[in-house]
Design an enzyme around this catalytic site. Structure first.
Site, PDB file in Angstrom:
ATOM      1  N   HIS A  80       0.814  -1.217   0.000  1.00 46.58           N
ATOM      2  CA  HIS A  80       0.000   0.000   0.000  1.00 46.58           C
ATOM      3  C   HIS A  80       0.850   1.272   0.000  1.00 46.58           C
ATOM      4  O   HIS A  80       0.355   2.346  -0.328  1.00 46.58           O
ATOM      5  CB  HIS A  80      -1.000   0.003   1.166  1.00 46.58           C
ATOM      6  CG  HIS A  80      -0.412   0.279   2.514  1.00 46.58           C
ATOM      7  ND1 HIS A  80      -0.173  -0.704   3.453  1.00 46.58           N
ATOM      8  CD2 HIS A  80      -0.035   1.437   3.111  1.00 46.58           C
ATOM      9  CE1 HIS A  80       0.310  -0.167   4.546  1.00 46.58           C
ATOM     10  NE2 HIS A  80       0.413   1.143   4.370  1.00 46.58           N
TER      11      HIS A  80
ATOM     12  N   ASP B 193      -0.151  -7.567   1.140  1.00 51.03           N
ATOM     13  CA  ASP B 193       0.280  -6.180   1.346  1.00 51.03           C
ATOM     14  C   ASP B 193       1.801  -6.078   1.454  1.00 51.03           C
ATOM     15  O   ASP B 193       2.333  -5.350   2.283  1.00 51.03           O
ATOM     16  CB  ASP B 193      -0.382  -5.560   2.575  1.00 51.03           C
ATOM     17  CG  ASP B 193      -0.261  -4.034   2.586  1.00 51.03           C
ATOM     18  OD1 ASP B 193       0.061  -3.453   1.527  1.00 51.03           O
ATOM     19  OD2 ASP B 193      -0.464  -3.418   3.650  1.00 51.03           O
TER      20      ASP B 193
ATOM     21  N   SER C 178       4.608   2.597   7.838  1.00 55.46           N
ATOM     22  CA  SER C 178       4.304   1.396   7.059  1.00 55.46           C
ATOM     23  C   SER C 178       5.502   0.935   6.242  1.00 55.46           C
ATOM     24  O   SER C 178       6.120   1.718   5.526  1.00 55.46           O
ATOM     25  CB  SER C 178       3.136   1.658   6.115  1.00 55.46           C
ATOM     26  OG  SER C 178       1.935   1.827   6.824  1.00 55.46           O
TER      27      SER C 178
END
Length: 341
Positions: free
Chosen positions: A72, A107, A188
């Site tokens: 992402h 992901d 992230s």
């Protein structure tokens, strides 16, 4: 008594000479020692996609310039023909990265710095050895602040939270590590470290507040993808450019404990449909069967079923325990590759 304010001095004596600063001694086993060793392996990722932009983090996993991050983080650039730039922790000029491969289901994504060699790759640990309460360290670039370090503990293991995915869908983080170390947007893709400085996870998500409202920052409940799983996916992406996912060939729904009591059955994942040519059909599973275990993994929901399946590889044979008409049985299922989309 004479009152003093900051900056005032009493009397006329000469100011004391400043002592020369002593060099800081870092204990190699301390958080500072761990960070000093690992920080060169952590990168900041900046993404441009048209007029839009964003940032995240990554960790160098091979000295030839391979970087592991979240899908992402780089998906906006991949989908819009944008650019992914990597900045090393030493502050050198950003470099344009290549997308080796990415996988929306897990992901995860792998980038590469073209022409790189001899880069400081992080040491990958074993997430399977973690226990609740173990100390952890997160490094990343929350809100673009590169090299930010936070600490905490493993709050729980084997969580299977659902997070937003590309195209407005949802994805399950497989056997996620729950942590209380503060992570925020921009963390992230950055590494989660154990006390020895080994990467044990990839920081990925923050818990959503009740009601589904997205948090603006850390709420003390974050999730990381275990490195045992992430490294396996990354290796496959590096070898082939993509990741494969095994599946059982069923669509299912969760039977909660309350529903099981009301029906006189058992909690698990009840099969709604079976693909005629799929693995479950070949093993004799039928709609209405309630799957309660895959090998030694207890299944109490569809998320558990997805997680238990993806921990294996295409071609593996697993023992599926299920309940049919109140009778427990088992079936041997040979996992096949799930078709993209």
């Amino acid at each position: 008594m004479t009152s003093l304010t900051l900056g005032d001095s009493e009397g006329t004596s000469s100011p004391a000479a400043s002592a020369e600063a002593a060099p800081t001694v870092i204990d190699p086993g301390s958080v500072a020692g761990v960070v000093a060793r690992v920080l060169p392996s952590v990168v900041t990722i900046d993404v441009t996609a048209g007029a839009e932009g964003g940032n995240g983090s990554g960790v160098i996993i091979r000295s030839e310039g391979y970087v592991l991050t979240n899908n992402h983080v780089i998906a906006p650039a991949a989908n819009a023909g944008g650019q992914v730039m990597i900045t090393m922790s030493d502050g050198a000029e950003p470099v344009l990265a290549e997308i080796v491969g990415r996988d929306a289901s897990s992901d995860l994504a792998v980038l590469r710095i073209p022409g790189a060699s001899g880069l400081p790759a992080a040491t990958l640990g074993r997430s399977g050895s973690l226990v609740a309460g173990a100390p952890v360290i997160a490094i990343g670039a929350p809100f673009g602040l590169s090299g930010t370090v936070t600490t905490g503990i493993v709050s729980a293991l084997d969580r299977n939270p659902t997070v937003p995915a590309e195209g407005g869908g949802a994805s399950v983080i497989i056997g996620a590590i729950q942590i209380d170390a503060a992570i925020n947007p921009g963390n992230s893709g950055g590494p989660l470290l154990d006390a020895r400085g080994q990467v044990v996870g990839l920081n990925t998500a923050i818990a959503t507040a009740p009601g589904g409202q997205a948090p603006s920052g850390s709420v003390g409940v974050g999730f990381a993808i275990p490195i045992d799983y992430a490294a396996s996916v990354a290796d496959e992406i590096i070898r082939t450019g993509r990741a494969t996912h095994p599946y059982t060939g069923v669509s299912a729904a969760t039977v909660t404990a309350a529903e099981a009591r009301a029906r006189g059955t058992t909690p698990g994942a009840i099969i709604r449909d079976v693909e005629p040519a799929g693995p479950a059909a070949a093993a004799g599973l039928l709609p209405g069967d309630i799957i309660t275990r895959v090998d030694d993994t207890v299944v109490t929901s569809t998320n558990d079923l997805t997680a238990a399946t993806r921990l294996h590889h295409v071609g593996d044979t697993v023992t599926v325990t299920f309940q049919r008409n109140g009778v427990e049985s088992t079936a041997r299922v040979v996992l096949q590759e799930q078709s993209p989309g």
